[in-house]
Design a protein around this motif. Structure first.
Motif, short mmCIF file in Angstrom:
data_model
loop_
_atom_site.label_atom_id
_atom_site.label_comp_id
_atom_site.label_asym_id
_atom_site.label_seq_id
_atom_site.Cartn_x
_atom_site.Cartn_y
_atom_site.Cartn_z
N ARG A 151 -6.35 1.95 9.54
CA ARG A 151 -7.52 2.22 8.71
C ARG A 151 -7.11 2.42 7.25
N HIS A 152 -6.01 3.14 7.06
CA HIS A 152 -5.49 3.40 5.71
C HIS A 152 -5.18 2.08 5.00
N VAL A 153 -4.48 1.19 5.69
CA VAL A 153 -4.12 -0.10 5.09
C VAL A 153 -5.36 -0.90 4.76
N ALA A 154 -6.32 -0.94 5.70
CA ALA A 154 -7.52 -1.74 5.49
C ALA A 154 -8.35 -1.25 4.31
N THR A 206 1.40 10.96 9.27
CA THR A 206 1.47 9.52 9.50
C THR A 206 1.99 8.80 8.27
N ARG A 207 2.95 7.88 8.49
CA ARG A 207 3.52 7.09 7.41
C ARG A 207 3.72 5.65 7.87
N LEU A 208 3.51 4.72 6.95
CA LEU A 208 3.87 3.33 7.18
C LEU A 208 5.38 3.19 6.96
N CYS A 209 6.07 2.59 7.91
CA CYS A 209 7.51 2.43 7.78
C CYS A 209 7.90 1.02 7.34
N ARG A 210 7.28 0.01 7.97
CA ARG A 210 7.72 -1.35 7.70
C ARG A 210 6.64 -2.34 8.12
N THR A 211 6.48 -3.39 7.34
CA THR A 211 5.57 -4.48 7.68
C THR A 211 6.32 -5.80 7.47
N SER A 212 6.39 -6.62 8.51
CA SER A 212 7.08 -7.90 8.45
C SER A 212 6.11 -9.00 8.81
N PRO A 229 0.83 -1.21 0.00
CA PRO A 229 0.00 0.00 0.00
C PRO A 229 0.87 1.26 0.00
N GLU A 230 0.28 2.37 -0.37
CA GLU A 230 0.95 3.66 -0.35
C GLU A 230 1.40 3.96 1.09
N PRO A 231 2.70 4.21 1.33
CA PRO A 231 3.17 4.41 2.71
C PRO A 231 2.67 5.70 3.36
N ARG A 232 2.39 6.73 2.55
CA ARG A 232 1.94 7.99 3.13
C ARG A 232 0.46 7.90 3.46
N GLY A 241 3.59 8.29 13.50
CA GLY A 241 2.36 9.08 13.54
C GLY A 241 1.26 8.36 14.28
N ASP A 242 0.10 8.26 13.67
CA ASP A 242 -1.11 7.74 14.29
C ASP A 242 -1.32 6.28 13.86
#
Length: 390
Positions: A213-216, A184-190, A176-179, A206-207
């Protein structure tokens, strides 16, 4: 790496502040929990009655000290619930229990949004709290140093035999788009598998709720989640808000301890280790591993650069970034084993072959036993996605 050290007390700042990035629920200090609630229009009385039923029960939960319910003077639909606990572990045990999931269900029927915030008490004014017993929780002695990253994990089980299909689904979807927004930004998913258990570790700046919610909401993620549904041991309907809430409540695997070396190594490898805890011993096992990580923080030769411990009930997972290959260094250091004086305590907390039922290691084969324990704990990596500027 450097750790927090204690100097003779001469004031609030007498204890030196750690220079390592760290967080922990095991400080022994009191916990303040803040729940922000927005109630549906016209449901205020129903909400109040439901809360009273919940409050009468939570007062008897071990570790609970006090509770307050407040209503906004500006917007009657906004409410604030605050509670104080002797420390974080009893609260986390309560909030992750099936009993809590059942009890809050009627509350969520009354509300539009909720947001939970948890804080260690660092300083306070005034003397002894009214009604507090001496020795029931203290103040956090020194602030911990963060890096602006929130660490969280989700875990669930899939039907035995479906692991390969599940791994393909989790590895193949587009990132997904990290921003998320300006803050708020997604940094890493493992993602990792251990038997039929999936663990998804998330790092966010961030939040956290906004990021989840953004990822979902991303089409590629929704498609992957729908593809997973036939393989899950726990049924869910993500189109039903209540079903989704219950699923993700049960899947939550909070980070209870984190410590990072001062250095960063772009070549560091990420691994996850699963520690099977005996029934009712998950929190103590996580604390023992956390104490070992803190004690080892000054070891410049340790292969472990970063360790995050996630725990709920008897599920304990340790996510580590290491120098070189996982099996190349000292397996005891990589496993996060305590010093020899505490090995016996660790084995009494573990379930299965690594626990006390396995008996003592064969003479002369201690290294082999450690390597077998490391391989048994090692989770299978599925995917490790890092944002370009993380």
């Amino acid at each position: 790496m450097t750790t927090t050290t204690t100097t003779p007390a001469s004031g609030p700042s007498a204890r030196q502040v750690s220079h390592q990035v760290s967080q922990s629920v095991f400080d022994g200090s009191r916990l303040r929990v803040v729940l922000l609630v927005e109630v549906h229009d016209g449901a205020q009385q129903q909400f109040l009655e439901t809360y009273e039923n919940l409050r009468s029960h939570v007062e008897s939960v071990p570790g609970h000290i006090s509770e307050q319910l407040c209503q906004s003077i500006e917007n009657p639909s906004q409410w604030l619930i605050t509670s104080e606990w002797e420390s974080a572990p009893p609260f986390l045990n309560w909030v992750s229990s099936e009993e809590h999931v059942r009890m809050v269900r009627p509350l969520h029927e009354c509300v539009r949004h909720t947001r939970s915030l948890r804080f260690h008490v660092v300083r306070e004014t005034g003397g002894q709290r009214a009604g507090a017993e001496p020795g029931r929780g203290g103040l956090q002695p020194a602030p911990r140093i963060g890096d602006g990253v929130i660490r969280h994990a989700l875990t669930f089980t899939v039907k035995p035999g479906s692991e390969e299909a599940v791994a393909r689904i989790l590895a193949d979807y587009a990132s997904p788009e990290p921003r998320v927004d300006d803050t708020t930004r997604l940094c890493r998913t493992s993602l990792f598998l251990h038997g039929n258990r999936v663990v998804r570790a998330i790092e966010v700046r961030g939040d956290l709720l906004a990021a989840l919610r953004h990822v979902a909401e991303q089409p590629e993620v929704r498609a992957a989640e729908e593809a997973l549904n036939p393989y899950l041991e726990q049924d869910r309907d993500l189109g039903d808000p209540e079903s989704a809430r219950v699923f993700y409540t049960r899947a939550a695997l909070p980070a209870v301890h984190h410590v990072t070396a001062g250095e960063r190594d772009p070549a560091a490898q990420r691994h996850a280790l699963s520690y099977p805890a005996r029934s009712g011993q998950g929190m103590r096992l996580a604390q023992l591993l956390a104490e070992r990580d803190e004690a080892a923080a000054d070891d410049a030769h340790s292969p472990v650069l970063s360790s995050t411990i996630f725990q709920r009930d008897d599920i304990v997972v340790r996510l580590i970034d290491v120098r070189g290959d996982l099996g190349a260094g000292d397996p005891a250091a990589t496993l996060g084993l305590p010093d020899p004086a505490r090995v016996t305590e660790l084995t009494t907390l573990l379930d299965g072959p690594a626990g006390s039922d396995a008996g003592p290691a064969r003479p002369g084969d201690e290294a082999g036993e450690l390597l077998r324990a490391l391989e048994g704990a090692r989770m299978v990596p599925v995917t490790d996605r890092r944002a370009p500027d993380a």
